[in-house]
Design an enzyme around this catalytic site. Structure first.
Site, PDB file in Angstrom:
ATOM      1  N   ASP A   1       0.869  -1.171   0.000  1.00  0.00           N
ATOM      2  CA  ASP A   1       0.000   0.000   0.000  1.00  0.00           C
ATOM      3  C   ASP A   1       0.912   1.228   0.000  1.00  0.00           C
ATOM      4  O   ASP A   1       1.504   1.577   1.028  1.00  0.00           O
ATOM      5  CB  ASP A   1      -0.905  -0.036   1.245  1.00  0.00           C
ATOM      6  CG  ASP A   1      -1.699   1.250   1.429  1.00  0.00           C
ATOM      7  OD1 ASP A   1      -1.421   2.234   0.716  1.00  0.00           O
ATOM      8  OD2 ASP A   1      -2.587   1.268   2.306  1.00  0.00           O
TER       9      ASP A   1
ATOM     10  N   CYS B   1      -8.934   6.380   9.670  1.00  0.00           N
ATOM     11  CA  CYS B   1      -9.282   5.113   8.994  1.00  0.00           C
ATOM     12  C   CYS B   1      -8.359   3.990   9.445  1.00  0.00           C
ATOM     13  O   CYS B   1      -7.927   3.165   8.625  1.00  0.00           O
ATOM     14  CB  CYS B   1      -9.233   5.256   7.480  1.00  0.00           C
ATOM     15  SG  CYS B   1     -10.451   6.394   6.846  1.00  0.00           S
TER      16      CYS B   1
ATOM     17  N   GLN C   1       0.884   6.515   1.022  1.00  0.00           N
ATOM     18  CA  GLN C   1       1.676   7.577   1.660  1.00  0.00           C
ATOM     19  C   GLN C   1       3.114   7.596   1.170  1.00  0.00           C
ATOM     20  O   GLN C   1       3.702   8.663   1.003  1.00  0.00           O
ATOM     21  CB  GLN C   1       1.648   7.412   3.193  1.00  0.00           C
ATOM     22  CG  GLN C   1       0.269   7.504   3.807  1.00  0.00           C
ATOM     23  CD  GLN C   1      -0.370   8.887   3.649  1.00  0.00           C
ATOM     24  OE1 GLN C   1       0.306   9.902   3.547  1.00  0.00           O
ATOM     25  NE2 GLN C   1      -1.686   8.928   3.620  1.00  0.00           N
TER      26      GLN C   1
HETATM   27  C1  LIG Z   1      -2.032   4.273   4.025  1.00  0.00           C
HETATM   28  C2  LIG Z   1      -3.263   4.514   3.208  1.00  0.00           C
HETATM   29  N1  LIG Z   1      -3.798   3.513   2.498  1.00  0.00           N
HETATM   30  C3  LIG Z   1      -4.878   3.693   1.743  1.00  0.00           C
HETATM   31  C4  LIG Z   1      -5.513   4.904   1.678  1.00  0.00           C
HETATM   32  C5  LIG Z   1      -6.714   5.039   0.799  1.00  0.00           C
HETATM   33  O1  LIG Z   1      -6.455   5.925  -0.240  1.00  0.00           O
HETATM   34  P1  LIG Z   1      -7.626   6.445  -1.204  1.00  0.00           P
HETATM   35  O2  LIG Z   1      -8.702   6.945  -0.289  1.00  0.00           O
HETATM   36  O3  LIG Z   1      -6.978   7.539  -1.983  1.00  0.00           O
HETATM   37  O4  LIG Z   1      -8.071   5.309  -2.027  1.00  0.00           O
HETATM   38  C6  LIG Z   1      -5.015   5.975   2.421  1.00  0.00           C
HETATM   39  C7  LIG Z   1      -5.707   7.279   2.459  1.00  0.00           C
HETATM   40  O5  LIG Z   1      -5.727   7.945   3.478  1.00  0.00           O
HETATM   41  C8  LIG Z   1      -3.847   5.778   3.202  1.00  0.00           C
HETATM   42  O6  LIG Z   1      -3.322   6.768   3.905  1.00  0.00           O
END
Ligand SMILES: Cc1ncc(COP(=O)(O)O)c(C=O)c1O
Length: 405
Positions: A199, A363, A202
């Site tokens: 992922d 989140c 960031q």
């Molecule tokens: C570590 C991480 N993963 C996934 C996401 C999800 O990203 P998106 O909402 O742009 O799909 C975020 C968004 O805050 C994040 O910080």
């Protein structure tokens, strides 16, 4: 050295007053601001050559298609993927992860298999795997987090086995700033025959990323966290792996031939891109990548580390505030807790001084639960932030702490 004054001139949004004070924007982990070149590219598409891509026979459609595909090449270079076909356009990190969960999961995960994630994941890298495990009768395993916000890597060794089908971890945590030892994670996963998804929501904006050097199988990013538009993201996948995956969604553009009896699917990456895509935002994304490249990822990482150290030193001295997440390797994120002040109050009172931060669980509810808190007040810095802005933030924090006495 970065010329921050010059850089700031490229971001029109930063030059405004909020609640009677100059804006200091410290919510970059939620979304970054856009340079003028990105804004102009959006405007340029809609004013000059708004057309659908990949199927038009006219000048504007051809121009739109070329610019659209130029972004794929730009991303291939940005991530050092081997070829353009390894870059799938999506809506963002969330969609990229769901795409892998649905397609890789459908093809390769069965009852009794295991998927490993970590305790510091964003919900986007938890829920899709939970859904898949429920559907397939597989088990989700979690690498625990130590008190300083780093992963407990000794437990990772114990979790890995020949049952592990996939390991999916965040490179840099949005809630704590922790940079995970992804090279070690990937190497160990491959040693038991598992694939690895990173992922990169960031990490993409803070760190140089080379997917060939990392040797990850999948890497997800979001354009809007990388100085580009919202609603655009990408998935890197090794070509030989993508080619084995079934489609994610059915529709136009992802097919070779359709009859009512049978459909044959397009090659990668188009097999995963059904329907009319987000054309303007995809085109504008190339300008964001070029902007970041022109400054230099190494220079960005060095300057943001300076900002992180500067802010951390000052904030550590404020009695009554604690920093959650003190792992040895961090991106420029500082998450604050207080025994007496609710994060929301901190956020509101800083906002009254023109200082934008994020409050809440970010989140990452399971992570908050692990530390026995509801949320934090998060300061996330970018290369356009300055030490003078941090001084204002620190002064604001000191005053708030004093008020709550
Ligand atoms: C570590 C991480 N993963 C996934 C996401 C999800 O990203 P998106 O909402 O742009 O799909 C975020 C968004 O805050 C994040 O910080």
């Amino acid at each position: 050295m970065l010329d921050i004054d010059k850089i700031r001139k490229d971001f029109p949004i930063l030059h405004q007053e909020v609640n009677g004070h100059p804006l200091a924007y410290f919510d970059n982990a939620a979304t970054t601001q856009k340079p003028i070149s990105v804004i102009e590219a959006l405007d340029g598409y809609y004013r000059g050559y708004n057309s659908n891509v990949h199927r038009g026979a006219h000048f504007m459609a051809d121009k739109a298609t070329r610019h659209f595909e130029d972004t794929r090449t730009a991303l291939q270079k940005f991530l050092n993927a081997k070829e353009d076909a390894e870059i799938v356009f999506t809506k963002g990190t969330t969609e990229s992860i769901n795409l892998v969960a649905q397609t890789f999961g459908k093809k390769f995960v069965k009852e009794g298999d295991e998927i490993i994630i970590s305790a510091i994941e964003h919900h986007a890298n938890i829920v899709p795997w939970q859904m898949l495990c429920e559907e397939k009768g597989a088990t989700l395993k979690v690498i625990p987090v130590l008190d300083n916000g780093a992963l407990d890597m000794s437990v990772y060794d114990e979790l890995l086995s020949e049952k592990t089908k996939l390991v999916s971890v965040v490179y840099a945590s949005n809630a704590l700033g922790t940079i995970n030892p992804v090279r070690e994670i990937i190497k160990k996963a491959h040693a038991v025959g598992a694939k690895v998804m990173i992922d990169g929501a960031q990490s993409s904006s803070h760190l140089p990323v080379d997917v060939q050097e990392l040797d990850c199988d999948f890497y997800a990013l979001s354009g809007h966290k990388l100085y580009g538009p919202t609603g655009f993201g990408a998935l890197f996948g090794k070509k030989e792996l993508l080619e084995q995956l079934p489609p994610f969604m059915g529709g136009g553009e992802m097919i070779k031939e359709v009859t009512f009896e049978k459909t044959t699917y397009n090659d990668v990456p188009f097999r995963f891109e059904p329907g009319t895509p987000n054309i303007a935002d995809t085109i504008a994304m190339r300008l964001a990548l070029e902007y970041v490249d022109a400054i230099g990822k190494d220079k960005i990482a060095a300057y943001e580390t300076e900002l992180l150290n500067y802010a951390t030193d000052k904030i550590e001295k404020i009695d009554g505030l604690n920093i959650l997440g003190t792992a040895p390797e961090k991106v420029s994120v500082i998450s604050l807790t207080s025994e007496t002040i609710h994060p929301y109050d901190l956020g509101m009172m800083l906002d009254a001084r023109g200082i934008a931060i994020r409050t809440g669980h970010h989140c990452a509810q399971p992570l908050m639960k692990r530390f026995g808190i509801e949320g934090t007040a998060r300061i996330s810095m970018s290369f356009y932030n300055t030490e003078a802005e941090i001084d204002r933030l620190v002064e604001g924090l000191e005053r708030i702490v004093k008020m709550f006495g």
